[in-house]
Design a protein around this motif. Structure first.
Motif, PDB file in Angstrom:
ATOM      1  N   TYR A  27       0.828  -1.214   0.000  1.00 36.67           N
ATOM      2  CA  TYR A  27       0.000   0.000   0.000  1.00 36.67           C
ATOM      3  C   TYR A  27       0.859   1.260   0.000  1.00 36.67           C
ATOM      4  O   TYR A  27       0.505   2.266  -0.600  1.00 36.67           O
ATOM      5  N   ALA A  28       1.982   1.185   0.696  1.00 34.70           N
ATOM      6  CA  ALA A  28       2.859   2.367   0.734  1.00 34.70           C
ATOM      7  C   ALA A  28       3.399   2.667  -0.663  1.00 34.70           C
ATOM      8  O   ALA A  28       3.663   3.823  -1.003  1.00 34.70           O
ATOM      9  N   ARG A  29       3.577   1.607  -1.463  1.00 32.73           N
ATOM     10  CA  ARG A  29       4.130   1.801  -2.809  1.00 32.73           C
ATOM     11  C   ARG A  29       3.072   2.241  -3.831  1.00 32.73           C
ATOM     12  O   ARG A  29       3.421   2.616  -4.944  1.00 32.73           O
ATOM     13  N   THR A  30       1.793   2.163  -3.457  1.00 31.06           N
ATOM     14  CA  THR A  30       0.787   2.637  -4.420  1.00 31.06           C
ATOM     15  C   THR A  30       0.974   4.138  -4.601  1.00 31.06           C
ATOM     16  O   THR A  30       1.406   4.838  -3.677  1.00 31.06           O
ATOM     17  N   PRO A  31       0.664   4.644  -5.783  1.00 27.74           N
ATOM     18  CA  PRO A  31       0.876   6.075  -6.022  1.00 27.74           C
ATOM     19  C   PRO A  31       0.072   6.944  -5.056  1.00 27.74           C
ATOM     20  O   PRO A  31      -1.024   6.554  -4.643  1.00 27.74           O
ATOM     21  N   VAL A  32       0.637   8.091  -4.708  1.00 33.24           N
ATOM     22  CA  VAL A  32      -0.099   9.041  -3.866  1.00 33.24           C
ATOM     23  C   VAL A  32      -1.360   9.450  -4.643  1.00 33.24           C
ATOM     24  O   VAL A  32      -1.266   9.911  -5.777  1.00 33.24           O
TER      25      VAL A  32
ATOM     26  N   ARG B  37      -1.282   1.142 -11.898  1.00 33.74           N
ATOM     27  CA  ARG B  37      -0.819   2.440 -11.415  1.00 33.74           C
ATOM     28  C   ARG B  37      -0.668   3.452 -12.548  1.00 33.74           C
ATOM     29  O   ARG B  37      -0.985   4.626 -12.373  1.00 33.74           O
ATOM     30  N   TRP B  41      -3.459   6.083 -11.301  1.00 31.38           N
ATOM     31  CA  TRP B  41      -2.715   6.484 -10.099  1.00 31.38           C
ATOM     32  C   TRP B  41      -3.551   7.402  -9.220  1.00 31.38           C
ATOM     33  O   TRP B  41      -3.360   7.451  -8.007  1.00 31.38           O
ATOM     34  N   LEU B  44      -5.961   4.793  -7.147  1.00 25.54           N
ATOM     35  CA  LEU B  44      -5.666   3.363  -6.964  1.00 25.54           C
ATOM     36  C   LEU B  44      -5.603   2.975  -5.482  1.00 25.54           C
ATOM     37  O   LEU B  44      -6.142   1.940  -5.088  1.00 25.54           O
ATOM     38  N   ARG B  45      -4.952   3.806  -4.682  1.00 34.20           N
ATOM     39  CA  ARG B  45      -4.767   3.427  -3.272  1.00 34.20           C
ATOM     40  C   ARG B  45      -6.102   3.236  -2.542  1.00 34.20           C
ATOM     41  O   ARG B  45      -6.350   2.154  -1.991  1.00 34.20           O
ATOM     42  N   LEU B  48      -7.996   0.119  -3.996  1.00 37.69           N
ATOM     43  CA  LEU B  48      -7.453  -1.179  -3.579  1.00 37.69           C
ATOM     44  C   LEU B  48      -7.854  -1.496  -2.147  1.00 37.69           C
ATOM     45  O   LEU B  48      -8.265  -2.619  -1.837  1.00 37.69           O
ATOM     46  N   ILE B  49      -7.714  -0.504  -1.280  1.00 43.50           N
ATOM     47  CA  ILE B  49      -8.066  -0.715   0.130  1.00 43.50           C
ATOM     48  C   ILE B  49      -9.525  -1.130   0.239  1.00 43.50           C
ATOM     49  O   ILE B  49      -9.885  -2.030   0.993  1.00 43.50           O
ATOM     50  N   ARG B 299      -3.350  18.416  -5.846  1.00 46.22           N
ATOM     51  CA  ARG B 299      -2.081  17.730  -6.094  1.00 46.22           C
ATOM     52  C   ARG B 299      -1.718  17.659  -7.575  1.00 46.22           C
ATOM     53  O   ARG B 299      -0.626  17.216  -7.927  1.00 46.22           O
TER      54      ARG B 299
END
Lengths: 255, 476
Positions: A27-32, B37, B41, B44-45, B48-49, B299
């Motif tokens: 998860y840390a490596r997923t893009p911001v 990604r 991007w 995605l975070r 996924l969560i 951003r």
């Protein structure tokens, strides 16, 4: 056999740690992402810690929004916490406390897992959303808690004493050994399932919901190459995300 | 093929098995991109969560006004569409079994397409989720997949929406000359109504404030941009509008369905402000434009484009509370209830500035319950207020708007007598459109004198320097 059992327990712990770190790194490596916060955001470190502790220890969100579930899931989670506390206190030399924590933890865990399993089987709101893996996982938890309790009743093997024996390479009775095997495999399995949500939750809260900082880290991501196919996007497998965003909508179909 | 009897989209109808296969393949290709990604991007975070960790405990269900407003129909449960996506993700992207059965065929794809437009993206469900999962985001991401991969989006948002805005400057189709004409007309009206000479400034270099309105206001509720002109003129603020394409229309429909269209509009709006060398951008009463330009675009902007952006709520608070606009609250001597637009309240945290203004200009405020960040969506959010489709209007008024009407009626309880004028203050263009349709459908203006409007109108109606009677209470 004794050595094998002890090695399995240590190996399970190592896999759990490695798996959790792996998941966190994923998860840390997923893009911001773009900012996607949700208010209210607890202000300051103290506010966030207070919120997080209430969420972890008391499952505050479930209490507020789904009271019926709380009475099933809080015993389940607090049972896991007590089992962890039992292991830590065992290592710290508080044997008597460790024993009580283990017995209380296993009892709560068995009750919680069974109650959740029953709800998943019979509750019409939960049943259609329950996969075979969910039944399997809850059943495994119930067995991993129930067998040590059965061993305590039938073999007079107190759970913390069993674990002290296992961790110091001493033999344990057969039913207790079965409980150790089940628990070890479960611990090693958790990081590879959705049950590792204690890791995901950190990112969900601290890196999405509460993350209201502007962040320059996306500059590199603007250089990614998108491949979407709709004509208006204008992606040609060469243009960067920034170039696509800077261009006018295309009318040409992607080849 | 619709999962209910309503339709938000004009979906292609495959005539041959080959056509059907091509559509399903396109969806599958989009599904894979949604989790890559390079392609996604932007979200995605959290996506996924959500798909990997939602435990499907249904804690979110009761928080959803659409699920409860529908009489708890299963297809509107926040996890319903998410569960289909989750199973597709595990089966076709992760190639994992044991995560529940699902078939990828046109029925599934078309169901997902329609269901992506049965969610207001208000994210009240996400707020209730102890896990941090976000089923509102799932609807957003599905919309994106359909738009960016399959070119499927509601015509009101895409073909007649963001594409028109990028081509002509505004989703209304107004070009810069047309916009200036409209404002000339508004200036004349305001001067006559208020007794204050109004001349809207255009393209003033170095102005303190670049004000960007939702251009829909100009056509549907011109008294709102007019009220802003009166306030800013009376308070002596250095301000301007921009005649650059897209910069005289704050809307950004891409926020709801397409990241690329979103970025295109946001970048052009900010670029216009940079060219004018204004000190800050202030966004008018439009909830999604607030969030789009101040939060979501944040951003994406390189440092030279990251200009200060501010809500009109805080600007109005500063003007009213500082005494620069002397007010007489007795001019607003009628019950007022405040609607918190989701984009402004829950998704940006702006809840008090508008209340500070209201308390200063209205003596009889009736809070809805719940309110602020826990408000309910009006049912018009995420573009629905613009969409009527074939029969989509019925759905958004009967199902999506049901909870909000309950809240409004409860807030005005005891004052339903038609002899008492009542005002729903909805400082958001989309929400106003939804209230207009909700009140009309239920006949609540005619029978009970419940009216709706913005916040700026209430301020100007209370201004001592303005001729009394700014609010005309004429249905529109």
């Amino acid at each position: 056999m004794t050595v094998l059992l002890s090695c399995l327990a240590y190996l399970a712990g190592a896999v759990f740690l490695a798996g959790s770190v792996f998941r966190a790194a994923k998860y840390a490596r997923t893009p911001v992402p773009l900012r996607w916060e949700l208010y209210p955001i607890p202000r300051g470190a103290a506010g966030q810690i207070r919120y997080t502790l209430a969420e972890i220890l008391l499952l505050r969100g479930v209490w507020q929004h789904n009271r019926k579930l709380w009475f099933r899931t809080w015993p389940f989670h607090s049972g896991i916490y007590l089992c962890a506390v039992s292991l830590v206190s065992l290592a710290a030399g508080f044997a008597r406390f460790s024993e009580w924590a283990a017995l209380a933890g296993l009892t709560l865990l068995l009750a919680g897992a069974s109650a959740l399993l029953v709800a998943r089987i019979f509750d019409p709101a939960l049943k259609p959303y329950t996969s075979p893996a969910d039944f399997f996982n809850l059943g495994w938890f119930a067995a991993a808690a129930g067998i040590p309790l059965a061993s305590f009743a039938l073999e007079l093997a107190a759970p913390a004493t069993v674990w002290r024996a296992v961790l110091t390479f001493h033999p344990v009775p057969p039913l207790a050994a079965a409980g150790v095997v089940l628990a070890s495999l479960l611990v090693a399995y958790i990081p590879f399932t959705h049950m590792v949500h204690f890791v995901a939750k950190y990112f969900a809260y601290h890196k999405v919901r509460w993350d209201d900082r502007p962040d320059a880290a996306v500059a590199a991501q603007l250089l990614y190459t998108p491949h979407w196919s709709a004509p208006h996007v204008g992606a040609d497998d060469a243009k960067t995300w920034a170039e696509v965003a800077g261009a006018s909508p295309s009318t040409e179909k992607k080849s | 093929m619709s999962p209910d009897r309503y339709s938000a989209l004009t979906l292609p109808q495959p005539k041959t098995p080959g056509e059907e296969r091509a559509l399903v393949d396109a969806f599958r290709s989009g599904l894979e991109k949604l989790f890559r990604r390079e392609d996604n991007w932007t979200f995605l975070r959290p996506l996924l969560i959500t798909v990997e960790h939602c435990v499907r405990c249904q804690t979110c269900a009761e928080a959803c006004h659409i699920f409860t407003g529908s009489g708890r129909q299963e297809i509107y449960r926040p996890t319903y569409r998410s569960e289909i996506l989750r199973r597709l993700y595990f089966k076709y992207v992760r190639h994992k079994r044991w995560q529940g059965a699902v078939e990828l065929d046109w029925k599934t794809v078309s169901t997902l397409a329609e269901l992506a437009y049965r969610c207001n993206l208000c994210r009240r469900c996400a707020q209730a989720c102890p896990m941090g999962a976000d089923n509102g985001l799932v609807a957003h991401e599905l919309r994106k997949l359909f738009s960016q991969e399959m070119d499927i989006a509601p015509k009101e948002l895409h073909a007649a929406g963001s594409l028109v805005q990028l081509r002509t400057g505004s989703t209304t189709g107004m070009n810069p000359a047309g916009a200036r004409d409209c404002f000339d007309f508004i200036d004349e009206e305001m001067t006559e109504k208020t007794g204050i000479p109004i001349k809207t400034p255009w393209d003033v270099e170095g102005a303190d404030v670049l004000l960007i309105h939702n251009a829909g206001e100009v056509l549907s509720w011109p008294e709102n941009p007019g009220a802003f002109a009166v306030m800013l003129t009376a308070a002596g603020v250095s301000w301007t509008l921009s005649s650059e394409l897209t910069a005289y229309d704050a809307v950004n429909y891409g926020l709801w369905y397409d990241d690329v269209q979103f970025a295109r509009v946001a970048l052009r709006q900010i670029e216009a402000a940079r060219k004018l060398k204004v000190k800050r951008i202030v966004i008018g009463e439009c909830g999604h434009a607030h969030k789009a330009l101040t939060v979501i675009a944040d951003r994406l902007l390189p440092s030279d484009l990251n200009l200060p952006r501010e809500s009109c709520m805080t600007l109005m608070r500063d003007l009213v509370l500082s005494g620069r606009l002397p007010v007489d609250p007795t001019r607003n001597n009628f019950p007022v209830t405040l609607h918190d637009p989701c984009n402004v309240a829950r998704l940006m945290g702006i809840t008090e500035a508008q209340r500070d203004v209201l308390r200063a200009v209205c003596p009889d405020i009736r809070e809805m319950s719940p309110n602020r960040t826990e408000n309910y969506c009006c049912g018009g959010g995420s573009g629905f207020a613009l969409m009527s489709g074939k029969n989509f209007l019925d759905w958004r008024l009967e199902v999506a708007g049901a909870k909000k009407m309950e809240q409004v009626l409860a807030a005005f309880e005891g004052s339903m007598d038609p002899g008492i004028l009542k005002y729903i203050c909805a400082p958001c263009s989309n929400c106003k459109g939804q209230f207009r349709d909700l009140l009309a459908r239920r006949g609540l203006w005619k029978s009970n004198r419940i009216f709706y409007g913005g916040l700026a109108e209430l301020v100007v109606n209370a201004m001592r320097d303005v001729k009394p009677g700014f609010l005309e209470w004429e249905w529109r």
